[in-house]
Scaffold this motif. Structure first.
Motif, PDB file in Angstrom:
ATOM      1  N   PHE B  89       0.839  -1.196   0.000  1.00  0.00           N
ATOM      2  CA  PHE B  89       0.000   0.000   0.000  1.00  0.00           C
ATOM      3  C   PHE B  89       0.873   1.244   0.000  1.00  0.00           C
ATOM      4  CE2 PHE B  89      -4.099  -1.846   0.868  1.00  0.00           C
ATOM      5  CZ  PHE B  89      -3.837  -2.998   1.590  1.00  0.00           C
ATOM      6  N   PRO B 100      -2.742   8.966   7.805  1.00  0.00           N
ATOM      7  CA  PRO B 100      -2.455   8.542   6.435  1.00  0.00           C
ATOM      8  C   PRO B 100      -3.728   8.120   5.716  1.00  0.00           C
ATOM      9  CG  PRO B 100      -1.807   6.833   7.993  1.00  0.00           C
ATOM     10  CD  PRO B 100      -2.274   7.985   8.805  1.00  0.00           C
ATOM     11  N   PHE B 102      -4.802   5.692   2.803  1.00  0.00           N
ATOM     12  CA  PHE B 102      -4.246   4.554   2.091  1.00  0.00           C
ATOM     13  C   PHE B 102      -4.927   4.354   0.746  1.00  0.00           C
ATOM     14  CE2 PHE B 102      -1.619   2.268   5.206  1.00  0.00           C
ATOM     15  CZ  PHE B 102      -1.952   2.927   6.373  1.00  0.00           C
ATOM     16  N   GLY B 103      -4.156   3.875  -0.221  1.00  0.00           N
ATOM     17  CA  GLY B 103      -4.706   3.423  -1.478  1.00  0.00           C
ATOM     18  C   GLY B 103      -5.219   2.006  -1.334  1.00  0.00           C
ATOM     19  N   ARG B 104      -5.664   1.429  -2.455  1.00  0.00           N
ATOM     20  CA  ARG B 104      -6.287   0.111  -2.425  1.00  0.00           C
ATOM     21  C   ARG B 104      -5.289  -1.021  -2.239  1.00  0.00           C
ATOM     22  NH1 ARG B 104     -10.391  -2.763  -6.798  1.00  0.00           N
ATOM     23  NH2 ARG B 104     -10.728  -4.610  -5.534  1.00  0.00           N
TER      24      ARG B 104
END
Lengths: 115, 112
Positions: B89, B100, B102-104
């Motif tokens: 991630f 933060p 987070f992306g996928r």
């Protein structure tokens, strides 16, 4: 030393029940974070503690979710009237301070399944 | 809304190859970026970070590149090993924040 620990590792409950999830941060870490992670997704922020106080609870989805950290160490995430959509892995992290660049150390998570 | 995302959901490589995992971000206010590694049944583990005043940072077998012009972040892993198999991630933190986003995630599979 010991890392962040979370108990239980798995929790299965029925819709409408109350659950408590526990987090033991690294000793001496003042900042503690709760996240929720659904399958295939990144962790989603729920709440952040600096010491005993909730500095930011903007990520809590609704008033069924509540968290405490009464002595500035162990934290408990409480979910009332659980719904099937609450099923996820609940992650806890701690860091030495509360700045954005402090490394967060994550626990293994509690997998919550609401039937 | 602004978000962090990853281009490739799954990356398969052979042991010994170099791996590159990409991430796009759209929040221009982000000034700190982190890569995490998450193995099955475990929480995310910090790998490397980079501030927005840098465009490259190296660690042990890992390098993070930041291109602010196109809002792109990449993680390079040299001589990939089976133990590198995990979900990776990227996460961004906006200036003044401590949370933060987070992306996928990208699943890295390393074949022996």
């Amino acid at each position: 030393g010991a890392g962040v620990s979370q108990t239980p590792s798995n929790k299965v409950t029925e819709k409408g029940k109350y659950v408590e999830l526990r987090c033991d941060p690294i000793s001496g870490h003042t900042a503690l974070y709760w996240y929720r992670q659904s399958l295939g997704q990144g962790p989603e922020f729920l709440i952040y503690f600096q010491g005993t106080g909730a500095a930011d609870d903007s990520g809590l989805p609704n008033d069924r979710f509540f968290a405490v950290r009464p002595e500035g160490s162990v934290s408990t995430l409480k979910i009332q009237r659980t719904e099937r959509g609450d099923s996820a892995v609940y992650l806890c992290a701690s860091s030495p301070g509360g700045t954005g660049t402090d490394t967060q150390y994550f626990g293994p998570g509690t997998r919550l399944t609401v039937l | 809304g602004e978000s962090v995302g990853l281009h490739l959901p799954t990356l398969s490589v052979q042991e010994g190859d170099n791996s590159i995992i990409n991430c796009a971000y759209s929040n221009s206010a982000s000034d700190y970026f982190i890569w995490y590694k998450q193995e099955s049944g475990k929480g995310p583990q910090f790998i490397i970070d980079i501030r927005s005043n840098m465009d490259k940072r190296q660690g042990q077998r890992v390098t993070v590149l930041l291109n602010k012009t196109v809002k792109h972040l990449s993680l390079q892993i040299a001589a990939t090993q089976p133990g590198d198999s995990a979900v990776y991630f990227c996460a961004e933190i906006a200036g003044g924040s401590y949370i933060p986003t987070f992306g996928r995630g990208t699943s890295l599979i390393v074949h022996p």
